[in-house]
Enzyme design. Structure first.
Site, PDB file in Angstrom:
ATOM      1  N   SER A  60     -60.391 -22.873   2.597  1.00  0.00           N
ATOM      2  CA  SER A  60     -60.800 -24.115   3.266  1.00  0.00           C
ATOM      3  C   SER A  60     -59.755 -24.641   4.233  1.00  0.00           C
ATOM      4  CB  SER A  60     -61.118 -25.188   2.227  1.00  0.00           C
ATOM      5  OG  SER A  60     -62.241 -24.816   1.465  1.00  0.00           O
ATOM      6  N   GLU A  80       0.795  -1.226   0.000  1.00  0.00           N
ATOM      7  CA  GLU A  80       0.000   0.000   0.000  1.00  0.00           C
ATOM      8  C   GLU A  80       0.831   1.283   0.000  1.00  0.00           C
ATOM      9  OE1 GLU A  80      -3.434   0.587  -0.131  1.00  0.00           O
ATOM     10  OE2 GLU A  80      -3.411  -1.497  -0.778  1.00  0.00           O
TER      11      GLU A  80
END
Length: 830
Positions: free
Chosen positions: A461, A195
């Site tokens: 039902s 980095e």
């Protein structure tokens, strides 16, 4: 009295004003010419500007009106130049005060003013002024250091299946904060190498690195490299937003300088590693180490440290749980960077590359389990308030979950369009209430609304369960006879679905055939309060208005509570409490939560329970639920269809589990005459029939070939093919599509595979390159093996092809797994 004449400038007001106007015009023209110069105008415009500037300067120096007049005349002149006339004779009388002749510009060489100098000054100076102002504004609005809180404010959940296998994560991992003493040296070396190699020598801003990044981005045709130092990244993480603007970059640089003046280099590095995001919900190096490798940062090996250091550039794309190959390639680059910086030697890097890295946490969360995970997250918040990351042992059976997703998706794909069915849901529950599988919709990525727990729809039902339980509890029997006839209760006149009447029927048959008029008569006989009481006793918590139509399921209920209610008929006590969490563990040896032993509920009357189970079995044996029958297995259940076919349900019971299925549309539009005995009953059948193999201990298909590392072609030496046996062909195949191969000029079609071309066929060709397979059987339907594994199963499991309608069961299971994992072709289907 003094004489006035044209040779006395300034005393005629009219002429003075005219001269002023001419001078103004000259100045305006000069400004226009300079503007054109700044905008790279033509050379001819420059000449006009030069002449105007020279004459205006002469006039200003001498204060003579004739000069201004001549300048104005020159500016007004548009015609071609002619030879000048002969000069007039000098006047005889000259004023005594004029000792020298009037200065003639042509008598001496003019002083040239370079117009490009002025234009260059404008071109350079103006942007610098604007930039200086922008920098000042950015500095004036500089935020305080540490003004942005880290995003890791939600504790992480690691969720395990009932078998103990971790399969999903939620939230942000926090881990422990590193200090200068606990910072692993290898991790520090790795992050600096990849980095910010000049981290220990620059003062917060690396001008050399910025120049290199600008050059590479300019020559690379886009943003390929960033010029930010570790200090700048730390300033951005803790003090700025992530917006990509020039103002943020300027502020980032100022804050980096401030950090360097207040903190030491080790403090900056530790702070950065504690706040950086490493993917998969891990903020900070210690959290990432625990997330990926199962231990803290202190125990990181060199290859593990290199992998973590490589993630911060693109954590979401390179997270090992999602892209292990990409993370490994990046780790190799980090190791090489460490060699170049002198942190490690080349042999150390080679040894680290050769070490095998194993992830000790779950891979990317399977998409279909997210409905279940949403419910688990809610339960964890309710069951414990302890801070920190936790691990949850759930009730989920991963094999049943994958099966449930595949079965429902297959039915909706094949029949949904024709029958106008857009959505579905499924819940599989153990008799004690443990949720074994949950599918809350067709695709979680399209809609996170859980139709199994959140949707309230008319049960139709399906609600008759409570009517018959109340009737059996009040002295009715399955053999009791009622008459199917026109019925009116108050102003309500219930109708049967076929608008016909069957006459006298025993209750067992009336329940099996779902006769509405008899259910309405029973409801009127036993009373609505008794029906509501039965529903409450079995765990229904939704609002139940006491109107006559309640007997036929006019109330809105959820799939989970109806599945729970039917489980009460099968279990030893009611109500059955559904649950998803068995234990919750934190960082302490003692569990934060452990599900207590269930307290036995109120036992249902044994005779009533027996009669109800008998009636439920009749539905599947001879009634509306015949499509749910499973050979060799005792099954009971009930269908349900709401008015205008807006909802269709089936809840079925087996000795091992209770399964509820609902299909319909989110916008409540009617389906094309879909009843509970249609798609829902068929989904139940497909799921239960194949679930028996899972419950008996059969394992899932082999890992997806798409996720396997193929053997390098260079490592496979072509072996001489032995003489094939009868009906057998052996050799290196050529791929026509993912279901059709050519081996030694012979076309072979894989049994039960519907092949795909295009990119999937090319991927299969690369995977099989220079690898020998053995095929047997009819060329039109062959079974082929690769290194002892069934090739068709590998292809379908990887999502490289579909299973045919008549495919063997193992291929159908392989397709279900591919659907659940969104592998291959299922990635682009919704």
């Amino acid at each position: 009295m003094t004489a006035q004449g044209p040779d006395r400038p300034g005393e005629d007001g009219t002429e003075t004003r005219a001269a002023a106007r001419e001078a103004a015009r000259a100045a305006a023209l000069l400004a226009r010419q300079l503007g054109r110069l700044a905008g790279s105008a033509g050379r001819s415009a420059w000449r006009s500007g030069t002449a105007a500037a020279r004459d205006a300067a002469k006039g200003a120096a001498n204060g003579a009106k004739p000069v201004l007049a001549r300048t104005a005349d020159r500016l007004r002149s548009t015609g071609p130049r002619t030879a000048p006339a002969a000069p007039a004779a000098a006047p005889v009388d000259q004023p005594e005060t004029q000792s020298h002749p009037v200065d003639d510009p042509s008598a001496r060489p003019p002083r040239r003013r370079r117009p490009w100098v002025i234009g260059l000054a404008v071109l350079i100076g103006l942007p610098l002024v604007i930039l200086a102002g922008y920098v000042f504004v950015a500095f004036a609005s500089l935020p305080p250091l540490g003004g942005v809180a880290p995003e890791a404010n939600q504790r992480a959940l690691v969720v395990e299946a009932e078998s103990g296998r971790a399969f999903a994560t939620r939230g942000a991992f926090q881990g422990e904060r590193l200090t200068e003493k606990t910072l692993p040296p290898r991790l520090a070396q790795a992050i600096v190498a990849i980095e910010d190699r000049r981290f220990y020598s620059h003062w917060g801003i690396d001008l050399r690195g910025m120049a290199r990044a600008v050059w590479r981005n300019a020559t690379g045709g886009g943003v390929r490299e960033g010029g930010s130092t570790i200090t700048q990244q730390y300033a951005r993480l803790t003090s700025l937003t992530q917006e990509k603007t020039l103002k943020r970059k300027i502020q980032e640089a100022f804050l980096a300088l401030r950090l360097e003046s207040t903190l030491t280099k080790p403090e900056i590095l530790v702070g950065y590693l504690n706040t950086a995001y490493f993917g998969a919900g891990a903020y900070g190096a210690d959290a990432a180490a625990r997330r990926y490798f199962g231990h803290g940062a202190a125990g990181l090996t060199l290859p593990e440290a290199a992998m973590l250091a490589g993630l911060v550039r693109a954590p979401s794309q390179l997270a090992p749980t999602r892209n292990f190959g990409g993370a490994k390639e990046r780790a190799d680059l980090v190791l090489q960077a460490m060699v170049e910086t002198g942190a490690i030697s080349q042999p150390e890097a080679d040894k680290a590359r050769a070490e095998k890295l194993t992830l000790h946490t779950p891979p990317e969360t399977p998409p279909g389990t997210n409905y279940f995970l949403d419910a688990v997250s809610g339960d964890v918040k309710r069951l414990t308030e302890a801070a920190g990351d936790v691990t949850v042992r759930s009730t989920l059976n991963l094999d049943l979950q994958s099966l449930a997703e595949g079965v429902l998706a297959r039915r909706l794909d094949s029949e949904g369009g024709k029958k106008k069915v857009g959505q579905g849901a499924l819940v599989a529950m153990a008799p004690d209430g443990a949720i074994l599988a949950m599918v809350g919709g067709r695709d979680y990525e399209d809609s996170q609304f859980n139709r199994a727990t959140q949707a309230k729809r008319q049960a139709g039902s399906l609600f008759k369960l409570f009517v018959y339980l109340a009737a059996y509890g009040k002295g009715f029997f399955p053999d009791s006879v009622l008459v199917d006839r026109p019925t009116q209760i108050g102003e309500w006149e219930p109708q049967n679905s076929n608008n016909r009447f069957r006459g006298a029927l025993p209750l067992r048959s009336a329940f099996a055939l779902s006769v509405n008029t008899i259910a309405a008569q029973l409801g009127d006989e036993v009373g609505l309060p008794a029906i509501v009481a039965e529903a409450r006793r079995l765990g229904v918590q939704s609002d139940l208005p006491e109107v006559p139509s309640l007997a036929l399921g006019s109330a809105d209920v959820s799939l989970l509570e109806m599945t729970r209610a039917y489980a009460g008929v099968l279990g030893p006590g009611v109500p059955v409490e559904p649950y998803l969490v068995r234990t919750i563990r934190g960082n302490t040896p003692q569990p934060l939560y452990q599900r207590p032993a269930p307290k036995p509920g109120a036992a249902m009357d044994a005779q009533v329970q027996s009669m109800m189970l008998d009636s439920l079995q009749a539905v599947v044996e001879s009634g509306t639920g015949k499509a749910a029958r499973v050979n060799g297995l005792a099954v009971g259940g009930k269908t349900g269809t709401s008015q205008d076919y807006r909802d269709a349900w089936f809840v079925g019971l087996t000795p091992d589990m209770i399964v509820g299925v609902w299909v319909g549309n989110d916008d409540n539009t009617p389906m094309n005459k879909v009843t509970g005995g249609d798609i829902p009953a068929r989904v139940f059948h497909d799921f239960v029939e194949r679930a028996q193999k899972v419950l008996k201990g059969r394992k899932r298909p082999a890992p997806s070939a798409a996720r396997a590392e193929p053997t390098p072609a260079s490592a496979v030496a072509p072996a001489p093919a032995p003489t094939p046996a009868t009906g057998e062909v052996r050799g290196v195949p050529e791929v026509i599509d993912t279901g059709t191969l050519t081996i030694r000029g012979r076309k072979v079609r894989l049994l039960g595979v519907v092949g795909e071309g295009g990119a999937l066929a090319r991927q299969l060709a690369r995977y099989l390159r220079r690898r020998e397979i053995v095929c047997s059987g009819d060329p039109a339907s062959s079974r082929c093996r690769l290194d002892g594994d069934d090739l068709a199963s590998l292809i379908v499991t990887a999502g490289g092809a579909r299973a045919a309608e008549d495919a063997p069961s193992d291929l159908i299971e392989a397709e279900d797994q591919a659907r659940a994992e969104r592998a291959g072709l299922w990635q682009r289907e919704r």
